[in-house]
Design a protein around this motif. Structure first.
Motif, PDB file in Angstrom:
ATOM      1  N   ARG A  98       0.824  -1.220   0.000  1.00  0.00           N
ATOM      2  CA  ARG A  98       0.000   0.000   0.000  1.00  0.00           C
ATOM      3  C   ARG A  98       0.851   1.260   0.000  1.00  0.00           C
ATOM      4  NH1 ARG A  98      -3.423  -3.605   2.558  1.00  0.00           N
ATOM      5  NH2 ARG A  98      -2.499  -3.411   4.633  1.00  0.00           N
ATOM      6  N   LEU A  99       1.940   1.250   0.765  1.00  0.00           N
ATOM      7  CA  LEU A  99       2.817   2.419   0.806  1.00  0.00           C
ATOM      8  C   LEU A  99       3.447   2.670  -0.559  1.00  0.00           C
ATOM      9  CD1 LEU A  99       4.324   4.707   2.220  1.00  0.00           C
ATOM     10  CD2 LEU A  99       6.031   3.018   2.975  1.00  0.00           C
ATOM     11  N   LEU A 100       3.927   1.613  -1.199  1.00  0.00           N
ATOM     12  CA  LEU A 100       4.553   1.784  -2.513  1.00  0.00           C
ATOM     13  C   LEU A 100       3.540   2.293  -3.533  1.00  0.00           C
ATOM     14  CD1 LEU A 100       7.138   1.559  -4.151  1.00  0.00           C
ATOM     15  CD2 LEU A 100       6.564  -0.830  -4.624  1.00  0.00           C
ATOM     16  N   LEU A 101       2.334   1.759  -3.521  1.00  0.00           N
ATOM     17  CA  LEU A 101       1.291   2.247  -4.430  1.00  0.00           C
ATOM     18  C   LEU A 101       0.992   3.718  -4.178  1.00  0.00           C
ATOM     19  CD1 LEU A 101      -1.420  -0.557  -4.761  1.00  0.00           C
ATOM     20  CD2 LEU A 101       0.148   0.291  -6.518  1.00  0.00           C
ATOM     21  N   TRP A 102       0.915   4.103  -2.902  1.00  0.00           N
ATOM     22  CA  TRP A 102       0.651   5.510  -2.566  1.00  0.00           C
ATOM     23  C   TRP A 102       1.786   6.402  -3.061  1.00  0.00           C
ATOM     24  CZ3 TRP A 102       3.421   8.785   0.729  1.00  0.00           C
ATOM     25  CH2 TRP A 102       2.832  10.044   0.930  1.00  0.00           C
ATOM     26  N   GLN A 103       3.023   5.966  -2.888  1.00  0.00           N
ATOM     27  CA  GLN A 103       4.173   6.770  -3.316  1.00  0.00           C
ATOM     28  C   GLN A 103       4.188   6.972  -4.828  1.00  0.00           C
ATOM     29  OE1 GLN A 103       7.012   4.190  -1.379  1.00  0.00           O
ATOM     30  NE2 GLN A 103       7.555   5.782   0.096  1.00  0.00           N
ATOM     31  N   LEU A 104       3.618   6.017  -5.556  1.00  0.00           N
ATOM     32  CA  LEU A 104       3.615   6.099  -7.021  1.00  0.00           C
ATOM     33  C   LEU A 104       2.247   6.494  -7.581  1.00  0.00           C
ATOM     34  CD1 LEU A 104       5.628   2.848  -7.796  1.00  0.00           C
ATOM     35  CD2 LEU A 104       6.486   5.188  -7.741  1.00  0.00           C
ATOM     36  N   SER A 105       1.345   6.943  -6.730  1.00  0.00           N
ATOM     37  CA  SER A 105      -0.036   7.178  -7.160  1.00  0.00           C
ATOM     38  C   SER A 105      -0.155   8.189  -8.300  1.00  0.00           C
ATOM     39  CB  SER A 105      -0.901   7.617  -5.976  1.00  0.00           C
ATOM     40  OG  SER A 105      -0.364   8.790  -5.377  1.00  0.00           O
ATOM     41  N   ASP A 106       0.741   9.159  -8.381  1.00  0.00           N
ATOM     42  CA  ASP A 106       0.675  10.169  -9.442  1.00  0.00           C
ATOM     43  C   ASP A 106       1.649   9.896 -10.585  1.00  0.00           C
ATOM     44  OD1 ASP A 106      -1.271  11.590  -8.048  1.00  0.00           O
ATOM     45  OD2 ASP A 106       0.217  12.773  -6.962  1.00  0.00           O
ATOM     46  N   VAL A 107       2.320   8.755 -10.547  1.00  0.00           N
ATOM     47  CA  VAL A 107       3.326   8.442 -11.565  1.00  0.00           C
ATOM     48  C   VAL A 107       2.644   7.735 -12.736  1.00  0.00           C
ATOM     49  CG1 VAL A 107       5.433   7.145 -12.061  1.00  0.00           C
ATOM     50  CG2 VAL A 107       5.156   8.278  -9.841  1.00  0.00           C
ATOM     51  N   PRO A 108       2.760   8.298 -13.956  1.00  0.00           N
ATOM     52  CA  PRO A 108       2.088   7.683 -15.114  1.00  0.00           C
ATOM     53  C   PRO A 108       2.729   6.352 -15.514  1.00  0.00           C
ATOM     54  CG  PRO A 108       3.447   9.530 -15.827  1.00  0.00           C
ATOM     55  CD  PRO A 108       3.483   9.529 -14.333  1.00  0.00           C
ATOM     56  N   GLU A 109       1.979   5.598 -16.305  1.00  0.00           N
ATOM     57  CA  GLU A 109       2.380   4.247 -16.694  1.00  0.00           C
ATOM     58  C   GLU A 109       3.774   4.179 -17.288  1.00  0.00           C
ATOM     59  OE1 GLU A 109       0.775   0.739 -19.706  1.00  0.00           O
ATOM     60  OE2 GLU A 109      -0.602   2.306 -19.046  1.00  0.00           O
ATOM     61  N   GLU A 110       4.124   5.168 -18.112  1.00  0.00           N
ATOM     62  CA  GLU A 110       5.416   5.099 -18.809  1.00  0.00           C
ATOM     63  C   GLU A 110       6.619   5.264 -17.868  1.00  0.00           C
ATOM     64  OE1 GLU A 110       3.833   9.362 -19.692  1.00  0.00           O
ATOM     65  OE2 GLU A 110       3.029   7.322 -19.437  1.00  0.00           O
ATOM     66  N   HIS A 111       6.366   5.660 -16.627  1.00  0.00           N
ATOM     67  CA  HIS A 111       7.459   5.826 -15.664  1.00  0.00           C
ATOM     68  C   HIS A 111       7.365   4.835 -14.502  1.00  0.00           C
ATOM     69  CE1 HIS A 111       8.835   9.334 -17.779  1.00  0.00           C
ATOM     70  NE2 HIS A 111       7.665   9.929 -17.636  1.00  0.00           N
ATOM     71  N   ARG A 112       6.649   3.737 -14.710  1.00  0.00           N
ATOM     72  CA  ARG A 112       6.455   2.772 -13.622  1.00  0.00           C
ATOM     73  C   ARG A 112       7.284   1.491 -13.813  1.00  0.00           C
ATOM     74  NH1 ARG A 112       1.842   4.422 -10.608  1.00  0.00           N
ATOM     75  NH2 ARG A 112       1.510   2.328  -9.746  1.00  0.00           N
ATOM     76  N   ASP A 113       8.381   1.596 -14.567  1.00  0.00           N
ATOM     77  CA  ASP A 113       9.247   0.430 -14.772  1.00  0.00           C
ATOM     78  C   ASP A 113       9.860  -0.020 -13.450  1.00  0.00           C
ATOM     79  OD1 ASP A 113       8.695   0.538 -17.453  1.00  0.00           O
ATOM     80  OD2 ASP A 113      10.638   1.351 -18.041  1.00  0.00           O
ATOM     81  N   ALA A 114       9.957  -1.317 -13.302  1.00  0.00           N
ATOM     82  CA  ALA A 114      10.514  -1.904 -12.082  1.00  0.00           C
ATOM     83  C   ALA A 114      11.035  -3.296 -12.416  1.00  0.00           C
ATOM     84  CB  ALA A 114       9.441  -1.992 -10.999  1.00  0.00           C
ATOM     85  N   HIS A 115      11.788  -3.850 -11.514  1.00  0.00           N
ATOM     86  CA  HIS A 115      12.201  -5.240 -11.664  1.00  0.00           C
ATOM     87  C   HIS A 115      12.381  -5.860 -10.287  1.00  0.00           C
ATOM     88  CE1 HIS A 115      16.117  -3.110 -11.398  1.00  0.00           C
ATOM     89  NE2 HIS A 115      16.527  -4.206 -10.756  1.00  0.00           N
ATOM     90  N   PHE A 116      12.118  -7.138 -10.217  1.00  0.00           N
ATOM     91  CA  PHE A 116      12.458  -7.903  -9.034  1.00  0.00           C
ATOM     92  C   PHE A 116      13.899  -8.376  -9.195  1.00  0.00           C
ATOM     93  CE2 PHE A 116       7.844  -8.916  -8.228  1.00  0.00           C
ATOM     94  CZ  PHE A 116       7.821  -8.544  -6.887  1.00  0.00           C
TER      95      PHE A 116
END
Length: 197
Positions: A98-116
């Protein structure tokens, strides 16, 4: 041949037993019941080796451990090694998500790259050590989806898939995940170092 898996996380024990059983049928993977070491490393590799060393010292058996987490590009690679305790020392997976989602709540799709990232480490009682890294690229979703995974799986959309990591079957995940990649890379090391079949 017996090896000990240096984790108290029941989800990881089952996942790693499935991954290794397919590759090394002659090895019996034991759960670790010893004290949890202080993970004070600053990288996934350091923390994985800390855990593997502690389990090898406690049991006298070859020990494998992993350290893993989610790394978000726009956060400079965070949560990274702090993934399990991102929302605090309670290590509450739901709160972390939930915290991570909140921190990225205003970040558009094109900037949501991540990796495990996962580092799988082997430590022997004689001091022999090896470590292998696996990465699983993707993006973060805006809402959780799926119930098959744990941790950040419900908000991770793996590259090449249209569903979250938590919507993948265990069979698929055990072939493509960061943990699968790292432990698959560790298999030839186990064969070399332990003489496993």
């Amino acid at each position: 041949m017996q090896i000990v898996l240096a984790t108290h996380n029941a989800h990881k024990v089952e996942e790693l037993r499935r991954i290794l059983a397919a590759q090394l049928p002659g090895i019996e993977v034991l759960a670790y019941d010893g004290p949890e070491p202080v993970e004070d490393g600053v990288t996934f590799t350091e923390n994985a080796l800390i855990k593997a060393r502690a389990a090898a010292a406690h049991t006298g058996l070859p020990a494998i451990a992993d350290d893993s987490g989610i790394c978000v590009d726009i956060l400079g690679g965070a949560p990274g090694i702090f993934s399990a305790r991102w929302s605090g020392p309670a290590k509450d997976a739901g709160e972390n998500l939930r915290l991570l989602l909140w921190q990225l709540s205003d970040v558009p799709e094109e900037h949501r790259d991540a990796h495990f990232t996962c580092v799988a480490a082997l430590a022997l009682p004689d001091g022999t050590e090896r470590a292998v890294t696996g990465e699983w690229p993707g993006q973060l979703l805006f809402q959780p989806a799926g119930v098959n995974g744990f941790g950040y799986d419900p908000i991770f959309l793996p590259e090449g898939y249209a569903i979250s990591a938590a919507e993948l079957s265990a069979h698929v995940k055990n072939q493509v995940s960061h943990r699968a990649i790292a432990f698959e890379g560790l298999v030839p090391v186990l064969r070399e170092v332990l003489g496993a079949p």
